[in-house]
Design a protein around this motif. Structure first.
Motif, PDB file in Angstrom:
ATOM      1  N   PHE A 154      -0.729 -11.283   2.514  1.00 11.43           N
ATOM      2  CA  PHE A 154       0.253 -12.331   2.789  1.00 11.43           C
ATOM      3  C   PHE A 154       1.662 -11.863   2.439  1.00 11.43           C
ATOM      4  O   PHE A 154       1.864 -11.050   1.529  1.00 11.43           O
ATOM      5  N   ASN A 155       2.648 -12.429   3.169  1.00  8.53           N
ATOM      6  CA  ASN A 155       4.049 -12.168   2.828  1.00  8.53           C
ATOM      7  C   ASN A 155       4.547 -13.242   1.862  1.00  8.53           C
ATOM      8  O   ASN A 155       3.785 -14.120   1.437  1.00  8.53           O
ATOM      9  N   LYS A 156       5.830 -13.210   1.523  1.00  8.14           N
ATOM     10  CA  LYS A 156       6.391 -14.154   0.552  1.00  8.14           C
ATOM     11  C   LYS A 156       6.348 -15.593   1.030  1.00  8.14           C
ATOM     12  O   LYS A 156       6.388 -16.529   0.225  1.00  8.14           O
ATOM     13  N   LYS A 157       6.277 -15.792   2.342  1.00 13.08           N
ATOM     14  CA  LYS A 157       6.215 -17.147   2.885  1.00 13.08           C
ATOM     15  C   LYS A 157       4.786 -17.677   2.946  1.00 13.08           C
ATOM     16  O   LYS A 157       4.556 -18.800   3.399  1.00 13.08           O
ATOM     17  N   GLN A 159       2.468 -16.360   4.751  1.00 10.72           N
ATOM     18  CA  GLN A 159       1.926 -16.094   6.078  1.00 10.72           C
ATOM     19  C   GLN A 159       1.046 -14.849   6.036  1.00 10.72           C
ATOM     20  O   GLN A 159       1.412 -13.848   5.429  1.00 10.72           O
ATOM     21  N   GLU A 160      -0.108 -14.939   6.698  1.00  6.89           N
ATOM     22  CA  GLU A 160      -1.008 -13.794   6.721  1.00  6.89           C
ATOM     23  C   GLU A 160      -0.435 -12.708   7.618  1.00  6.89           C
ATOM     24  O   GLU A 160       0.034 -12.972   8.728  1.00  6.89           O
ATOM     25  N   LEU A 161      -0.490 -11.507   7.134  1.00  2.08           N
ATOM     26  CA  LEU A 161       0.103 -10.378   7.852  1.00  2.08           C
ATOM     27  C   LEU A 161      -0.891  -9.737   8.804  1.00  2.08           C
ATOM     28  O   LEU A 161      -2.091  -9.645   8.521  1.00  2.08           O
ATOM     29  N   GLU A 162      -0.369  -9.272   9.939  1.00  5.89           N
ATOM     30  CA  GLU A 162      -1.167  -8.491  10.865  1.00  5.89           C
ATOM     31  C   GLU A 162      -1.324  -7.078  10.304  1.00  5.89           C
ATOM     32  O   GLU A 162      -0.562  -6.636   9.452  1.00  5.89           O
ATOM     33  N   ALA A 163      -2.331  -6.360  10.787  1.00  4.25           N
ATOM     34  CA  ALA A 163      -2.539  -4.982  10.341  1.00  4.25           C
ATOM     35  C   ALA A 163      -1.506  -4.063  10.981  1.00  4.25           C
ATOM     36  O   ALA A 163      -0.866  -4.409  11.975  1.00  4.25           O
ATOM     37  N   GLY A 164      -1.334  -2.891  10.394  1.00  2.73           N
ATOM     38  CA  GLY A 164      -0.411  -1.910  10.937  1.00  2.73           C
ATOM     39  C   GLY A 164       0.567  -1.424   9.889  1.00  2.73           C
ATOM     40  O   GLY A 164       0.832  -2.095   8.886  1.00  2.73           O
ATOM     41  N   GLY A 165       1.138  -0.247  10.121  1.00  2.71           N
ATOM     42  CA  GLY A 165       2.035   0.337   9.151  1.00  2.71           C
ATOM     43  C   GLY A 165       3.304  -0.443   8.903  1.00  2.71           C
ATOM     44  O   GLY A 165       3.897  -0.350   7.823  1.00  2.71           O
ATOM     45  N   MET A 167       3.664  -3.588   8.471  1.00  9.33           N
ATOM     46  CA  MET A 167       3.515  -4.748   7.591  1.00  9.33           C
ATOM     47  C   MET A 167       3.543  -4.385   6.118  1.00  9.33           C
ATOM     48  O   MET A 167       3.695  -5.256   5.256  1.00  9.33           O
ATOM     49  N   LEU A 168       3.416  -3.118   5.779  1.00 10.24           N
ATOM     50  CA  LEU A 168       3.238  -2.738   4.384  1.00 10.24           C
ATOM     51  C   LEU A 168       4.406  -3.148   3.501  1.00 10.24           C
ATOM     52  O   LEU A 168       4.223  -3.583   2.366  1.00 10.24           O
ATOM     53  N   GLY A 169       5.614  -3.028   4.026  1.00 12.75           N
ATOM     54  CA  GLY A 169       6.788  -3.385   3.249  1.00 12.75           C
ATOM     55  C   GLY A 169       6.971  -4.876   3.066  1.00 12.75           C
ATOM     56  O   GLY A 169       7.756  -5.310   2.208  1.00 12.75           O
ATOM     57  N   GLU A 170       6.258  -5.699   3.859  1.00 14.82           N
ATOM     58  CA  GLU A 170       6.378  -7.159   3.779  1.00 14.82           C
ATOM     59  C   GLU A 170       5.346  -7.777   2.845  1.00 14.82           C
ATOM     60  O   GLU A 170       5.381  -8.973   2.557  1.00 14.82           O
ATOM     61  N   LEU A 171       4.416  -6.964   2.359  1.00 13.73           N
ATOM     62  CA  LEU A 171       3.306  -7.492   1.567  1.00 13.73           C
ATOM     63  C   LEU A 171       3.789  -8.099   0.250  1.00 13.73           C
ATOM     64  O   LEU A 171       4.569  -7.497  -0.478  1.00 13.73           O
ATOM     65  N   ASP A 172       3.285  -9.304  -0.039  1.00 18.19           N
ATOM     66  CA  ASP A 172       3.617  -9.958  -1.303  1.00 18.19           C
ATOM     67  C   ASP A 172       2.379 -10.218  -2.155  1.00 18.19           C
ATOM     68  O   ASP A 172       2.422 -10.090  -3.370  1.00 18.19           O
ATOM     69  N   MET A 226       4.840   2.260   2.372  1.00 19.13           N
ATOM     70  CA  MET A 226       3.622   2.716   1.716  1.00 19.13           C
ATOM     71  C   MET A 226       3.760   2.629   0.199  1.00 19.13           C
ATOM     72  O   MET A 226       2.804   2.246  -0.501  1.00 19.13           O
ATOM     73  N   GLU A 227       4.916   2.961  -0.333  1.00 10.94           N
ATOM     74  CA  GLU A 227       5.149   2.834  -1.776  1.00 10.94           C
ATOM     75  C   GLU A 227       4.988   1.387  -2.228  1.00 10.94           C
ATOM     76  O   GLU A 227       4.366   1.103  -3.259  1.00 10.94           O
ATOM     77  N   HIS A 228       5.557   0.462  -1.440  1.00  9.88           N
ATOM     78  CA  HIS A 228       5.474  -0.962  -1.792  1.00  9.88           C
ATOM     79  C   HIS A 228       4.027  -1.442  -1.747  1.00  9.88           C
ATOM     80  O   HIS A 228       3.558  -2.144  -2.666  1.00  9.88           O
ATOM     81  N   PHE A 229       3.324  -1.071  -0.707  1.00 12.18           N
ATOM     82  CA  PHE A 229       1.909  -1.436  -0.588  1.00 12.18           C
ATOM     83  C   PHE A 229       1.115  -0.918  -1.786  1.00 12.18           C
ATOM     84  O   PHE A 229       0.308  -1.646  -2.378  1.00 12.18           O
ATOM     85  N   ALA A 230       1.360   0.341  -2.160  1.00  7.62           N
ATOM     86  CA  ALA A 230       0.633   0.938  -3.280  1.00  7.62           C
ATOM     87  C   ALA A 230       0.872   0.166  -4.571  1.00  7.62           C
ATOM     88  O   ALA A 230      -0.055  -0.057  -5.364  1.00  7.62           O
TER      89      ALA A 230
END
Length: 384
Positions: A154-157, A159-165, A167-172, A226-230
């Protein structure tokens, strides 16, 4: 004279088994009395299932799964009923060879289909999954794979994120409450000859991103994502696998597997070498012939021919490598127990023509090599 024939697949052209048979035909055209031992190899990428099923006496099964762009395709996995062992290639549903060059889009390509293959073997009652990580078209950190198995992002709002590279920076936040519970009883072995970490100059984005469609101007953006996702995965799992060997494999799928399922990671080559008694056959071999579609600097990151070269050097057995394409500075390749690199193509031709006729070209290349070998050793005039 004993010759060990242990090639990888020539991606898009031949499986490792077909390549081994072509090399043997070429040898026997020159001298049918040479003893040949065929050991089809794989590095966890395309051809892993075929190679493993050959030596494990298993079967292949085909199911529907999504390709990297979400389209329904038929994908194959290996199944050994006696031991309830499944062998799955990331390349089967999430591979580069499933896309043409114009379709490469690491922002949206996903490993979801590989997760679907895991669900299929869970339905069979699998107890051991051997998952090969080579040849993916993705840099999604394994998010698609995890989504197929029940994890949500999910992002900060909210909302469920779609797959793909992208989206990684939007992950909350990460929700793993719906992760398939059958996975708790599964033993995981990851087959990968890629030892790269997740991040940095040797990481998933920097080293492998360009071949999957990441343009130079976007490399930094994907790396930040990728750093954010990790970081979010570390927060969620309490486990930090960012520096682990193999975490950068398959666009970061290795990282997600390490973080959530704690598998044993082995090189694809070492798994097959053990199952096929490769070292036993090398001890009294006069020559080893191997190969793959392309030899370049990336081959040093654990590809089959280099692994074969290192293993054969223990027994001082010379190694010749066939390749569809040879490029770059190869001095380090020759330092890894390989004596000779040989192009399969003998005259100018298009890539499509070369791949279509790969088996014939490889057979002819093997014949040329053996003629040369006999010329310099005098074997053509001696009993073998």
């Amino acid at each position: 004279m004993k010759i060990v024939i242990a090639p990888d697949s020539f991606k898009g052209s031949m499986t490792s088994k077909a390549a081994a048979e072509a090399i043997r035909r070429g040898i026997h055209r020159i001298n049918p009395s040479y003893k040949t031992v065929l050991i089809p190899m794989a590095d966890g990428g395309e051809g892993t299932v075929d190679a493993m099923m050959t030596i494990m006496n298993g079967e292949t099964r085909t199911v529907q799964a999504r390709d990297p762009l979400g389209r329904q395709i038929s994908a194959t996995f290996g199944w050994v009923p006696e031991t309830k062992t499944a062998v799955i290639e990331t390349a089967a549903a999430s591979g580069l060879t499933l896309l043409n060059e114009s379709e490469l889009n690491p922002g949206v390509t996903s490993t979801f289909g590989t997760g679907e293959l895991v669900k299929s073997v869970l339905d069979l009652g699998v107890e051991h999954i051997i998952l090969g990580l080579g040849g993916s078209a993705t840099i999604d950190g394994g998010t698609g794979f995890l989504q197929a198995l029940g994890i949500r992002f999910f992002n900060k709002k909210g909302q469920e994120l779609e797959a793909g590279g992208s989206m990684l920076g939007e992950l909350d936040s990460i929700d793993s409450t719906n992760l398939d519970q059958r996975l708790k009883a599964v033993k995981w072995t990851v087959a990968s000859d890629v030892t790269n970490p997740l991040l940095g100059n040797e990481g998933a984005v920097t080293v492998f991103g360009p071949q999957k469609g990441v343009i130079e101007e976007k490399l930094a953006d994907f790396e930040r994502g990728m750093e954010h996702f990790a970081e979010k995965v570390v927060e969620h799992t309490g486990v930090d696998c960012r520096l682990d060997q193999g975490s950068g494999a398959a666009g970061g799928l290795g990282y997600s597997l390490l973080s959530f399922f704690h598998p044993v990671i082995k090189s694809g080559l070492s798994i097959i070498a053990t199952e096929s008694s490769l070292e036993y056959h090398l001890k009294d071999a006069a020559l080893v012939l191997t190969g793959e579609g392309k030899i370049d600097a990336q081959s040093l990151y654990g590809k089959v021919p280099v692994g074969i070269g290192r293993l054969a050097s223990k027994y001082e057995v010379p190694v010749a490598v066939f390749a569809g394409k040879i490029e770059g500075d190869l001095e380090q390749i020759y330092a890894e127990g390989i004596q000779l690199l040989l192009p399969v193509v003998s005259q100018p031709m298009s890539l499509s023509e070369a791949m279509t006729n790969g088996s014939v070209l490889l057979e002819e290349a093997a014949s040329r090599l053996m003629r040369t070998y006999e010329l310099f050793t005098g074997m053509g005039n001696k009993p073998v």
